[in-house]
Design a protein around this motif. Structure first.
Motif, PDB file in Angstrom:
ATOM      1  N   UNK A   1       0.815  -1.218   0.000  1.00  0.00           N
ATOM      2  CA  UNK A   1       0.000   0.000   0.000  1.00  0.00           C
ATOM      3  C   UNK A   1       0.851   1.271   0.000  1.00  0.00           C
ATOM      4  N   UNK A   2       2.171   1.118   0.140  1.00  0.00           N
ATOM      5  CA  UNK A   2       3.032   2.302   0.161  1.00  0.00           C
ATOM      6  C   UNK A   2       3.138   2.920  -1.234  1.00  0.00           C
ATOM      7  N   UNK A   3       2.927   4.222  -1.309  1.00  0.00           N
ATOM      8  CA  UNK A   3       3.045   4.911  -2.600  1.00  0.00           C
ATOM      9  C   UNK A   3       4.500   5.118  -2.990  1.00  0.00           C
ATOM     10  N   UNK A   4       5.421   4.785  -2.081  1.00  0.00           N
ATOM     11  CA  UNK A   4       6.838   4.962  -2.364  1.00  0.00           C
ATOM     12  C   UNK A   4       7.477   3.724  -2.992  1.00  0.00           C
ATOM     13  N   UNK A   5       6.728   2.622  -3.057  1.00  0.00           N
ATOM     14  CA  UNK A   5       7.238   1.405  -3.693  1.00  0.00           C
ATOM     15  C   UNK A   5       6.897   1.458  -5.180  1.00  0.00           C
ATOM     16  N   UNK A   6       7.873   1.332  -6.055  1.00  0.00           N
ATOM     17  CA  UNK A   6       7.597   1.379  -7.499  1.00  0.00           C
ATOM     18  C   UNK A   6       6.585   0.313  -7.914  1.00  0.00           C
ATOM     19  N   UNK A   7       5.720   0.656  -8.854  1.00  0.00           N
ATOM     20  CA  UNK A   7       4.660  -0.253  -9.283  1.00  0.00           C
ATOM     21  C   UNK A   7       5.206  -1.554  -9.858  1.00  0.00           C
ATOM     22  N   UNK A   8       6.378  -1.500 -10.484  1.00  0.00           N
ATOM     23  CA  UNK A   8       6.909  -2.723 -11.093  1.00  0.00           C
ATOM     24  C   UNK A   8       7.417  -3.726 -10.058  1.00  0.00           C
ATOM     25  N   UNK A   9       7.432  -3.322  -8.755  1.00  0.00           N
ATOM     26  CA  UNK A   9       7.778  -4.267  -7.686  1.00  0.00           C
ATOM     27  C   UNK A   9       6.530  -4.900  -7.068  1.00  0.00           C
ATOM     28  N   UNK A  10       5.363  -4.359  -7.335  1.00  0.00           N
ATOM     29  CA  UNK A  10       4.130  -4.835  -6.704  1.00  0.00           C
ATOM     30  C   UNK A  10       3.780  -6.284  -7.066  1.00  0.00           C
ATOM     31  N   UNK A  11       3.992  -6.755  -8.316  1.00  0.00           N
ATOM     32  CA  UNK A  11       3.686  -8.167  -8.609  1.00  0.00           C
ATOM     33  C   UNK A  11       4.480  -9.149  -7.749  1.00  0.00           C
ATOM     34  N   UNK A  12       5.753  -8.832  -7.488  1.00  0.00           N
ATOM     35  CA  UNK A  12       6.573  -9.702  -6.635  1.00  0.00           C
ATOM     36  C   UNK A  12       6.018  -9.720  -5.217  1.00  0.00           C
ATOM     37  N   UNK A  13       5.616  -8.547  -4.739  1.00  0.00           N
ATOM     38  CA  UNK A  13       5.049  -8.445  -3.392  1.00  0.00           C
ATOM     39  C   UNK A  13       3.762  -9.261  -3.295  1.00  0.00           C
ATOM     40  N   UNK A  14       2.905  -9.158  -4.310  1.00  0.00           N
ATOM     41  CA  UNK A  14       1.638  -9.904  -4.291  1.00  0.00           C
ATOM     42  C   UNK A  14       1.878 -11.415  -4.295  1.00  0.00           C
ATOM     43  N   UNK A  15       2.895 -11.853  -5.040  1.00  0.00           N
ATOM     44  CA  UNK A  15       3.208 -13.281  -5.090  1.00  0.00           C
ATOM     45  C   UNK A  15       3.662 -13.788  -3.722  1.00  0.00           C
ATOM     46  N   UNK A  16       4.504 -13.008  -3.050  1.00  0.00           N
ATOM     47  CA  UNK A  16       4.949 -13.390  -1.709  1.00  0.00           C
ATOM     48  C   UNK A  16       3.787 -13.367  -0.718  1.00  0.00           C
ATOM     49  N   UNK A  17       2.901 -12.394  -0.869  1.00  0.00           N
ATOM     50  CA  UNK A  17       1.723 -12.326  -0.006  1.00  0.00           C
ATOM     51  C   UNK A  17       0.865 -13.575  -0.152  1.00  0.00           C
ATOM     52  N   UNK A  18       0.670 -14.010  -1.380  1.00  0.00           N
ATOM     53  CA  UNK A  18      -0.131 -15.215  -1.621  1.00  0.00           C
ATOM     54  C   UNK A  18       0.477 -16.420  -0.911  1.00  0.00           C
ATOM     55  N   UNK A  19       1.796 -16.533  -0.956  1.00  0.00           N
ATOM     56  CA  UNK A  19       2.452 -17.665  -0.294  1.00  0.00           C
ATOM     57  C   UNK A  19       2.272 -17.592   1.225  1.00  0.00           C
ATOM     58  N   UNK A  20       2.442 -16.403   1.801  1.00  0.00           N
ATOM     59  CA  UNK A  20       2.269 -16.258   3.250  1.00  0.00           C
ATOM     60  C   UNK A  20       0.853 -16.632   3.679  1.00  0.00           C
ATOM     61  N   UNK A  21      -0.133 -16.271   2.859  1.00  0.00           N
ATOM     62  CA  UNK A  21      -1.529 -16.552   3.197  1.00  0.00           C
ATOM     63  C   UNK A  21      -1.869 -18.029   3.090  1.00  0.00           C
ATOM     64  N   UNK A  22      -1.014 -18.802   2.394  1.00  0.00           N
ATOM     65  CA  UNK A  22      -1.279 -20.227   2.228  1.00  0.00           C
ATOM     66  C   UNK A  22      -0.915 -21.048   3.456  1.00  0.00           C
ATOM     67  N   UNK A  23      -0.147 -20.466   4.387  1.00  0.00           N
ATOM     68  CA  UNK A  23       0.157 -21.179   5.628  1.00  0.00           C
ATOM     69  C   UNK A  23      -1.128 -21.347   6.434  1.00  0.00           C
ATOM     70  N   UNK A  24      -1.369 -22.568   6.910  1.00  0.00           N
ATOM     71  CA  UNK A  24      -2.604 -22.886   7.618  1.00  0.00           C
ATOM     72  C   UNK A  24      -2.295 -23.428   9.003  1.00  0.00           C
ATOM     73  N   UNK A  25      -2.937 -22.857  10.016  1.00  0.00           N
ATOM     74  CA  UNK A  25      -2.795 -23.386  11.368  1.00  0.00           C
ATOM     75  C   UNK A  25      -3.543 -24.712  11.467  1.00  0.00           C
ATOM     76  N   UNK A  26      -2.940 -25.702  12.123  1.00  0.00           N
ATOM     77  CA  UNK A  26      -3.615 -26.995  12.296  1.00  0.00           C
ATOM     78  C   UNK A  26      -4.000 -27.225  13.755  1.00  0.00           C
ATOM     79  N   UNK A  27      -3.984 -26.150  14.544  1.00  0.00           N
ATOM     80  CA  UNK A  27      -4.456 -26.234  15.929  1.00  0.00           C
ATOM     81  C   UNK A  27      -5.080 -24.902  16.296  1.00  0.00           C
ATOM     82  N   UNK A  28      -6.330 -24.938  16.787  1.00  0.00           N
ATOM     83  CA  UNK A  28      -7.043 -23.692  17.071  1.00  0.00           C
ATOM     84  C   UNK A  28      -6.694 -23.084  18.423  1.00  0.00           C
ATOM     85  N   UNK A  29      -5.866 -23.761  19.206  1.00  0.00           N
ATOM     86  CA  UNK A  29      -5.387 -23.188  20.460  1.00  0.00           C
ATOM     87  C   UNK A  29      -6.122 -23.613  21.706  1.00  0.00           C
ATOM     88  N   UNK A  30      -7.314 -24.225  21.552  1.00  0.00           N
ATOM     89  CA  UNK A  30      -8.051 -24.585  22.771  1.00  0.00           C
ATOM     90  C   UNK A  30      -8.977 -25.790  22.636  1.00  0.00           C
TER      91      UNK A  30
END
Length: 259
Positions: free
Chosen positions: A48-77
């Motif tokens: 969301x930073x306006x200081x990051x060049x637009x041509x770097x945003x696709x790489x950021x989105x790809x890394x974001x997708x990978x981070x979101x794919x991590x799934x917790x297998x224990x709900x904590x309680x």
């Protein structure tokens, strides 16, 4: 993070691309090690930073997708999402605890093929347990699936174990390196990757096992026994209790099947 973003803002336009690349590399390193939740926040801020060049945003989105794919297998309680001998464990306060004199085998309700598992564990003096990999939900996981040892390497009562019985080893098949385990009572961080025929175990940042299953069992297993589970390509993740106290927390999985 704030200082890093401030540096990006203060950078000259021609240097912002290089500065953004450094921050993206840092976020990638966070995800690769154990801090995928921090990487997620970091990458969202960069996106969301306006200081990051637009041509770097696709790489950021790809890394974001990978981070979101991590799934917790224990709900904590609760034991939701787990099957097996649930009565031998306590599911509370963000931990799964196998109590002394209790235990048995518990498994994820879901099955996994290629995956990365990250978790923390804490041992008591003489603790002995196991991690089931690609195992069915019944039978001896060390043979019908794979068992990655979880054990107090420092205990005198285990001084004469076979090398393939120490922590991180694939039981009966391949020994792991020793020396990375933290003192009893401290939390250890472990990552296990099962991808195709390769199994890799990283303990507290040190790779202690990295094997091709077929190669290490081509001429038979070290314990001289049949391990049909080595041929499995899918199964449950499990904790294999031996009546000793062990605690687990921060369990999450990245499914590599579609990657």
């Amino acid at each position: 993070m704030i200082l890093a973003m401030s540096g990006l803002k203060a950078s000259t336009p021609e240097n912002r691309g290089l500065y953004a690349d450094r921050l993206i590399k840092l976020a990638s390193r966070l995800e690769e090690t154990r801090y995928e939740s921090y990487a997620l926040n970091y990458l969202n801020a960069l996106l969301i930073s306006r200081h990051v060049p637009e041509n770097r945003k696709p790489v950021i989105r790809k890394l974001l997708d990978r981070c979101r794919e991590w799934t917790s297998i224990y709900d904590g309680n609760s034991s939701e999402g787990w099957i097996g001998d649930l009565s031998g464990y306590v599911f509370a306060e963000d931990e799964i605890q196998c109590l002394e004199g209790s235990g048995g085998e518990i498994y994820t309700a879901s099955e996994y093929s290629d995956f990365i598992l990250r978790f923390e564990f804490k041992l008591w003096p003489g603790s002995n347990s196991g991690l089931g990999l690609r195992t069915p939900s019944s039978g001896n996981a060390a043979y019908v699936g794979m068992e990655c040892q979880i054990i107090d390497n420092s205990s005198e009562k285990y001084a004469n174990l076979n090398p393939y019985q120490f922590h991180g080893s694939i039981y009966g098949v391949q020994p792991a390196l020793r020396g990375a385990q933290r003192p009893v009572g401290e939390w250890n961080f472990q990552e296990v990757r099962c991808q195709g025929r390769r199994v890799t175990v990283v303990l507290n940042g040190k790779t202690i096992l990295d094997i091709d299953i077929d190669a290490v069992s081509e001429n038979g297993t070290l314990d001289g026994k049949d391990h049909p589970g080595l041929k499995r390509t899918k199964g449950h993740i499990g904790f294999l209790g031996h009546d000793d106290p062990v605690a687990f927390r921060n369990l999450r999985v990245l499914d590599l099947t579609s990657n």
